[in-house]
Design a protein around this motif. Structure first.
Motif, PDB file in Angstrom:
ATOM      1  N   LEU A 209     -66.180  61.969  81.028  1.00 28.58           N
ATOM      2  CA  LEU A 209     -66.314  63.381  81.394  1.00 28.58           C
ATOM      3  C   LEU A 209     -65.473  63.701  82.626  1.00 28.58           C
ATOM      4  N   GLY A 210     -65.538  62.869  83.633  1.00 27.61           N
ATOM      5  CA  GLY A 210     -64.766  63.098  84.847  1.00 27.61           C
ATOM      6  C   GLY A 210     -63.271  63.141  84.590  1.00 27.61           C
ATOM      7  N   VAL A 211     -62.770  62.187  83.815  1.00 29.94           N
ATOM      8  CA  VAL A 211     -61.349  62.163  83.470  1.00 29.94           C
ATOM      9  C   VAL A 211     -60.993  63.408  82.658  1.00 29.94           C
ATOM     10  N   SER A 212     -61.868  63.804  81.742  1.00 33.27           N
ATOM     11  CA  SER A 212     -61.621  64.991  80.928  1.00 33.27           C
ATOM     12  C   SER A 212     -61.520  66.246  81.781  1.00 33.27           C
ATOM     13  N   VAL A 213     -62.408  66.404  82.732  1.00 32.01           N
ATOM     14  CA  VAL A 213     -62.392  67.587  83.598  1.00 32.01           C
ATOM     15  C   VAL A 213     -61.127  67.608  84.450  1.00 32.01           C
ATOM     16  N   VAL A 214     -60.777  66.470  85.016  1.00 36.50           N
ATOM     17  CA  VAL A 214     -59.560  66.406  85.844  1.00 36.50           C
ATOM     18  C   VAL A 214     -58.325  66.736  85.008  1.00 36.50           C
ATOM     19  N   LEU A 215     -58.201  66.118  83.844  1.00 36.35           N
ATOM     20  CA  LEU A 215     -57.039  66.382  82.992  1.00 36.35           C
ATOM     21  C   LEU A 215     -57.012  67.830  82.497  1.00 36.35           C
ATOM     22  N   ALA A 216     -58.182  68.372  82.166  1.00 39.48           N
ATOM     23  CA  ALA A 216     -58.236  69.759  81.696  1.00 39.48           C
ATOM     24  C   ALA A 216     -57.790  70.728  82.777  1.00 39.48           C
ATOM     25  N   ASN A 217     -58.102  70.440  84.018  1.00 40.23           N
ATOM     26  CA  ASN A 217     -57.708  71.327  85.108  1.00 40.23           C
ATOM     27  C   ASN A 217     -56.276  71.103  85.566  1.00 40.23           C
ATOM     28  N   ALA A 218     -55.784  69.874  85.472  1.00 35.22           N
ATOM     29  CA  ALA A 218     -54.450  69.565  85.991  1.00 35.22           C
ATOM     30  C   ALA A 218     -53.346  69.705  84.946  1.00 35.22           C
ATOM     31  N   VAL A 219     -53.650  69.368  83.690  1.00 36.16           N
ATOM     32  CA  VAL A 219     -52.596  69.284  82.683  1.00 36.16           C
ATOM     33  C   VAL A 219     -52.868  70.165  81.459  1.00 36.16           C
ATOM     34  N   PHE A 220     -54.098  70.181  80.988  1.00 42.58           N
ATOM     35  CA  PHE A 220     -54.422  70.823  79.703  1.00 42.58           C
ATOM     36  C   PHE A 220     -55.275  72.083  79.873  1.00 42.58           C
ATOM     37  N   THR A 221     -54.918  72.927  80.794  1.00 44.83           N
ATOM     38  CA  THR A 221     -55.688  74.138  81.068  1.00 44.83           C
ATOM     39  C   THR A 221     -55.771  75.012  79.815  1.00 44.83           C
ATOM     40  N   ASP A 222     -56.984  75.358  79.443  1.00 46.00           N
ATOM     41  CA  ASP A 222     -57.273  76.233  78.291  1.00 46.00           C
ATOM     42  C   ASP A 222     -56.704  75.715  76.973  1.00 46.00           C
ATOM     43  N   ASP A 223     -56.551  74.425  76.850  1.00 50.22           N
ATOM     44  CA  ASP A 223     -56.039  73.809  75.627  1.00 50.22           C
ATOM     45  C   ASP A 223     -57.217  73.459  74.715  1.00 50.22           C
ATOM     46  N   VAL A 224     -57.349  74.207  73.625  1.00 55.36           N
ATOM     47  CA  VAL A 224     -58.481  74.025  72.706  1.00 55.36           C
ATOM     48  C   VAL A 224     -58.458  72.629  72.085  1.00 55.36           C
ATOM     49  N   GLY A 225     -57.278  72.158  71.714  1.00 56.31           N
ATOM     50  CA  GLY A 225     -57.174  70.819  71.127  1.00 56.31           C
ATOM     51  C   GLY A 225     -57.664  69.745  72.084  1.00 56.31           C
ATOM     52  N   PHE A 226     -57.303  69.875  73.358  1.00 55.32           N
ATOM     53  CA  PHE A 226     -57.773  68.898  74.340  1.00 55.32           C
ATOM     54  C   PHE A 226     -59.280  69.012  74.526  1.00 55.32           C
ATOM     55  N   ALA A 227     -59.806  70.235  74.539  1.00 47.54           N
ATOM     56  CA  ALA A 227     -61.257  70.423  74.700  1.00 47.54           C
ATOM     57  C   ALA A 227     -62.025  69.763  73.553  1.00 47.54           C
ATOM     58  N   VAL A 228     -61.495  69.875  72.337  1.00 47.27           N
ATOM     59  CA  VAL A 228     -62.132  69.234  71.179  1.00 47.27           C
ATOM     60  C   VAL A 228     -62.081  67.710  71.333  1.00 47.27           C
ATOM     61  N   ALA A 229     -60.906  67.202  71.701  1.00 50.70           N
ATOM     62  CA  ALA A 229     -60.772  65.748  71.889  1.00 50.70           C
ATOM     63  C   ALA A 229     -61.679  65.258  73.014  1.00 50.70           C
ATOM     64  N   ALA A 230     -61.760  66.019  74.095  1.00 54.69           N
ATOM     65  CA  ALA A 230     -62.624  65.638  75.216  1.00 54.69           C
ATOM     66  C   ALA A 230     -64.095  65.651  74.803  1.00 54.69           C
ATOM     67  N   ALA A 231     -64.489  66.654  74.020  1.00 55.56           N
ATOM     68  CA  ALA A 231     -65.877  66.719  73.544  1.00 55.56           C
ATOM     69  C   ALA A 231     -66.208  65.502  72.689  1.00 55.56           C
ATOM     70  N   LEU A 232     -65.297  65.148  71.799  1.00 56.58           N
ATOM     71  CA  LEU A 232     -65.517  63.965  70.957  1.00 56.58           C
ATOM     72  C   LEU A 232     -65.536  62.694  71.805  1.00 56.58           C
TER      73      LEU A 232
END
Length: 139
Positions: free
Chosen positions: A98-121
């Protein structure tokens, strides 16, 4: 009763208690299934929604999940040997993902639905694997 007969009786009772614990400890597998399912909703909310409404929704949904699971866990009378280590490992791995997902979502994959799905899985995977192992161990 001789000492050896007493020892055999004590060991027999210990084996009965362990078998009862194993048979009744399937609750933890169900706990982890619910926790994993919650990740499929909460992680995309955390990564894709923005603003105060999103923050309030996330906080309430997360509080409801944690409170519900905590009440459920507190009502269980049986835990298997090694439960603390197993639970700590599952939650620890989940927290890192979760921590890595949040950091990557904020730094690299902002508002990326595909990344959010992968992070959720990815966040659902540690509790799902823990549930699988737990439910296989109680069968």
């Amino acid at each position: 009763m001789s000492d050896s007969a007493h020892a055999v009786g004590v060991l027999g009772r210990a084996a009965e208690l362990e078998e009862a614990a194993r048979a009744r400890s399937g609750w933890y597998g169900r706990y982890l299934v619910v926790f994993a399912a919650g990740q499929l909703v909460l992680v995309p909310v955390a990564l894709l929604w923005h603003g105060p409404v999103a923050a309030v929704f996330f906080a309430l949904a997360n509080a409801a999940l944690v409170a519900g699971l905590s009440v459920y866990a507190a009502r269980q009378r049986v835990v298997r040997r090694g439960f603390g280590l197993r639970h700590g490992l599952v939650i620890g791995v989940w927290a890192v993902v979760l921590g890595v997902s949040v950091v990557l979502a904020n730094a690299v994959f902002t508002d990326d639905v595909g990344f959010a799905v992968a992070a959720a899985l990815g966040c659902a995977l540690p509790p799902a694997l823990g549930a699988r192992a737990e439910l296989r161990g109680t069968a």
